[in-house]
Design a protein around this motif. Structure first.
Motif, mmCIF file in Angstrom:
data_model
loop_
_atom_site.group_PDB
_atom_site.id
_atom_site.type_symbol
_atom_site.label_atom_id
_atom_site.label_comp_id
_atom_site.label_asym_id
_atom_site.label_seq_id
_atom_site.Cartn_x
_atom_site.Cartn_y
_atom_site.Cartn_z
ATOM 1 N N HIS A 1 0.695 -1.153 0.180
ATOM 2 C CA HIS A 1 0.043 0.082 0.003
ATOM 3 C C HIS A 1 0.936 1.330 0.018
ATOM 4 O O HIS A 1 0.354 2.406 -0.388
ATOM 5 C CB HIS A 1 -0.878 -0.157 1.248
ATOM 6 N N GLY A 2 2.045 1.108 0.609
ATOM 7 C CA GLY A 2 3.046 2.225 0.585
ATOM 8 C C GLY A 2 3.788 2.764 -0.720
ATOM 9 O O GLY A 2 4.335 3.771 -1.007
ATOM 10 N N LEU A 3 3.492 1.788 -1.568
ATOM 11 C CA LEU A 3 4.227 1.894 -3.025
ATOM 12 C C LEU A 3 3.781 3.248 -3.989
ATOM 13 O O LEU A 3 4.510 3.770 -4.412
ATOM 14 C CB LEU A 3 4.167 0.830 -4.126
ATOM 15 N N ASP A 4 2.346 3.382 -3.797
ATOM 16 C CA ASP A 4 1.805 4.544 -4.712
ATOM 17 C C ASP A 4 0.519 4.855 -4.066
ATOM 18 O O ASP A 4 -0.606 4.559 -4.398
ATOM 19 C CB ASP A 4 1.484 4.049 -6.023
ATOM 20 N N ALA A 5 0.630 5.409 -2.451
ATOM 21 C CA ALA A 5 -0.626 5.658 -1.884
ATOM 22 C C ALA A 5 -0.777 7.340 -1.753
ATOM 23 O O ALA A 5 0.077 7.920 -2.095
ATOM 24 C CB ALA A 5 -0.347 4.971 -0.572
ATOM 25 N N GLY A 6 -1.962 7.432 -1.209
ATOM 26 C CA GLY A 6 -2.420 8.916 -0.914
ATOM 27 C C GLY A 6 -3.196 9.562 -2.047
ATOM 28 O O GLY A 6 -3.857 10.561 -1.805
ATOM 29 N N LYS A 7 -3.171 9.170 -3.383
ATOM 30 C CA LYS A 7 -3.971 9.612 -4.321
ATOM 31 C C LYS A 7 -5.387 9.652 -4.182
ATOM 32 O O LYS A 7 -6.028 8.395 -3.766
ATOM 33 C CB LYS A 7 -3.574 9.261 -5.906
ATOM 34 N N GLU A 8 -6.427 10.538 -4.657
ATOM 35 C CA GLU A 8 -7.705 10.509 -4.310
ATOM 36 C C GLU A 8 -8.126 9.555 -5.557
ATOM 37 O O GLU A 8 -7.656 9.745 -6.559
ATOM 38 C CB GLU A 8 -8.299 11.938 -4.325
ATOM 39 N N THR A 9 -9.233 9.040 -5.232
ATOM 40 C CA THR A 9 -10.039 8.070 -6.136
ATOM 41 C C THR A 9 -11.475 8.341 -6.125
ATOM 42 O O THR A 9 -12.083 8.787 -5.433
ATOM 43 C CB THR A 9 -9.743 6.650 -6.019
ATOM 44 N N PRO B 1 -11.625 8.936 0.282
ATOM 45 C CA PRO B 1 -11.540 8.772 -1.008
ATOM 46 C C PRO B 1 -9.868 8.765 -1.412
ATOM 47 O O PRO B 1 -9.419 9.529 -2.218
ATOM 48 C CB PRO B 1 -11.887 9.985 -1.585
ATOM 49 N N VAL B 2 -9.175 7.504 -1.025
ATOM 50 C CA VAL B 2 -7.696 7.397 -1.111
ATOM 51 C C VAL B 2 -7.718 6.145 -1.967
ATOM 52 O O VAL B 2 -8.433 5.257 -1.803
ATOM 53 C CB VAL B 2 -6.983 7.518 0.100
ATOM 54 N N ARG B 3 -6.475 6.005 -2.631
ATOM 55 C CA ARG B 3 -6.351 4.631 -3.235
ATOM 56 C C ARG B 3 -4.670 4.483 -3.133
ATOM 57 O O ARG B 3 -3.964 5.150 -2.555
ATOM 58 C CB ARG B 3 -6.512 5.085 -4.748
ATOM 59 N N ALA B 4 -4.598 3.173 -3.273
ATOM 60 C CA ALA B 4 -3.079 2.455 -3.196
ATOM 61 C C ALA B 4 -3.254 1.355 -4.105
ATOM 62 O O ALA B 4 -4.262 0.831 -4.662
ATOM 63 C CB ALA B 4 -2.821 2.271 -1.911
ATOM 64 N N ILE B 5 -1.981 0.793 -4.440
ATOM 65 C CA ILE B 5 -1.939 -0.462 -5.076
ATOM 66 C C ILE B 5 -2.576 -1.628 -4.212
ATOM 67 O O ILE B 5 -1.953 -1.871 -3.283
ATOM 68 C CB ILE B 5 -0.699 -0.763 -5.566
ATOM 69 N N CYS B 6 -3.375 -2.372 -4.666
ATOM 70 C CA CYS B 6 -4.017 -3.430 -4.093
ATOM 71 C C CYS B 6 -3.904 -4.751 -4.504
ATOM 72 O O CYS B 6 -4.264 -4.850 -5.828
ATOM 73 C CB CYS B 6 -5.717 -3.229 -3.704
ATOM 74 N N HIS B 7 -3.663 -5.953 -3.898
ATOM 75 C CA HIS B 7 -3.885 -7.014 -4.606
ATOM 76 C C HIS B 7 -5.264 -7.635 -4.693
ATOM 77 O O HIS B 7 -5.331 -8.060 -5.929
ATOM 78 C CB HIS B 7 -3.383 -8.109 -3.394
ATOM 79 N N ASN B 8 -6.122 -7.390 -3.793
ATOM 80 C CA ASN B 8 -7.606 -7.494 -3.991
ATOM 81 C C ASN B 8 -7.967 -9.069 -4.053
ATOM 82 O O ASN B 8 -9.086 -9.309 -4.270
ATOM 83 C CB ASN B 8 -7.838 -7.060 -5.597
ATOM 84 N N ASP B 9 -6.953 -9.881 -3.543
ATOM 85 C CA ASP B 9 -7.254 -11.509 -3.412
ATOM 86 C C ASP B 9 -6.493 -11.955 -2.650
ATOM 87 O O ASP B 9 -5.861 -13.166 -2.736
ATOM 88 C CB ASP B 9 -7.498 -12.038 -4.595
ATOM 89 N N LEU B 10 -5.805 -11.213 -1.533
ATOM 90 C CA LEU B 10 -4.437 -11.651 -0.719
ATOM 91 C C LEU B 10 -4.932 -12.540 0.289
ATOM 92 O O LEU B 10 -4.916 -12.237 1.623
ATOM 93 C CB LEU B 10 -3.770 -10.543 -0.310
ATOM 94 N N ASP B 11 -5.727 -13.747 0.076
ATOM 95 C CA ASP B 11 -6.142 -14.601 1.293
ATOM 96 C C ASP B 11 -5.202 -15.623 1.365
ATOM 97 O O ASP B 11 -4.156 -15.804 0.417
ATOM 98 C CB ASP B 11 -7.396 -15.082 0.965
#
Length: 341
Positions: free
Chosen positions: A130-138, A189-199
């Protein structure tokens, strides 16, 4: 037919001659994976679900995921990336799209095998991602508007058991959907790189070493929501048996690794609608819609399992929020260890 396809893949990518019959690999519910042991190396191949590849946005989504995969790779996140051939990760032969991976001698943990160490490790890694490209609004996502009455009607002529199961829980499904849509509008309204299936099924372990797999869902998303959902997965929601101490360990490790915690856990509780989306997808599979015949039974099984999760999750609200509210010091969490609601 499948063996012929796998042999063709070996020839096309010049992987050498098979030294053992290709073996199916267990894991996800969408795609098929096989081992390929050849004279040049050991590999795993993922055959992408053709019904998913027919979707208009499929190729665009996979291309975006590949770009984000390279970012994770460049930042030394322990992933198992798809191999590159001719400048491309996704390959195709005879109309079948696929990815090839270097073999990694690890195993995915079963839900009951997960320990606090695994939760701490994954909490820290998720914070790094999440820290690689975080903080931008979405922009806010689209509302979930599933017509459960329609699916119940379709099931009435196809599967009486699932129809009755849905009928018994119809009001709950609509309640969860409505509250979820209301809460989603309150998400930061923030965004970051997400895996979206990290189980648990998407991480291979070899002792304390691990590799994150199934990166095709990589995308930008809300990091708070992914933290919440992923922490629940690793602490036992899949078993309908949450270990609240492990839930706290995961969240604490995320914060200690630099991850930012949300201000309102209850908003996330209601915004977590992935189970409803997964239920709809599997109702459609149980009905034989947009899937192969062999996927129908998977769909039926997953409808039962997902409905049980939805019911359990609804009943566990007070316990989940109580524990997360104390996550800054998990040892003060006053929920009994492995407490089952």
């Amino acid at each position: 037919m499948c063996n012929l396809l796998l042999k063709k893949i070996c020839r096309q990518l010049e992987l050498g001659t098979l030294t053992a019959p290709p073996g199916p690999l267990s894991g996800g519910f969408l795609h098929k994976m096989y081992s390929l042991f050849t004279t040049k190396g050991r590999y795993a191949v993922k055959l992408l679900n053709p019904y998913i590849m027919e979707r208009e946005t499929a190729l665009e989504n996979y291309c975006r995921a590949e770009r984000l995969e390279r970012i994770l790779e460049e930042n030394h996140i322990p992933i198992l990336p798809a191999l590159d051939f001719g400048g491309k990760k996704m390959q195709e032969t005879s109309g079948q799209f696929f990815y090839l991976y270097q073999w990694y001698e690890g195993k995915a943990l079963k839900p009951e095998e997960i320990r606090e160490f695994n939760c701490a490790k994954m909490g820290g890694l998720l914070a790094q991602i999440h820290g690689l490209d975080a903080g931008k609004e979405t922009d806010a996502g689209q509302e979930l508007l599933i017509d459960w009455d329609h699916y119940m009607e379709l099931l009435s002529g196809k599967n009486r058991e699932l129809c009755l199961l849905m009928k018994e829980n119809l009001s709950l499904l609509y309640e969860v959907q409505e509250k979820g849509n209301q809460a989603a509008r309150k998400l930061s309204p923030v965004r970051a790189i997400c895996h979206n299936d990290l189980d648990n099924k998407n991480v291979l372990w070899r002792g304390e070493d691990c590799r994150i797999i199934d990166l095709e869902c990589l995308d930008y998303g809300n990091p708070f929501l992914e933290l919440y959902d992923t922490a629940l997965y690793w602490s036992g929601i899949e078993l309908c048996h949450i270990d609240y101490c492990m839930l706290g360990v995961f969240v604490r490790a995320y914060a200690e690794a630099g991850g930012r915690l949300p201000e309102d856990w209850e908003v996330l509780y209601h915004s977590s609608l992935g189970r409803l989306e997964w239920l709809e997808y599997n109702v459609r599979r149980a009905l034989g819609m947009e899937c192969s015949e062999e996927e129908v039974e998977i769909g039926i099984s997953q409808v039962r399992h997902t409905m049980a999760q939805i019911i359990y999750y609804h009943e566990a609200k007070e316990y989940i929020l109580n524990c997360l509210g104390q996550a800054e010091d998990v040892r003060t969490c006053h929920i009994p260890h492995r407490c089952q609601i």
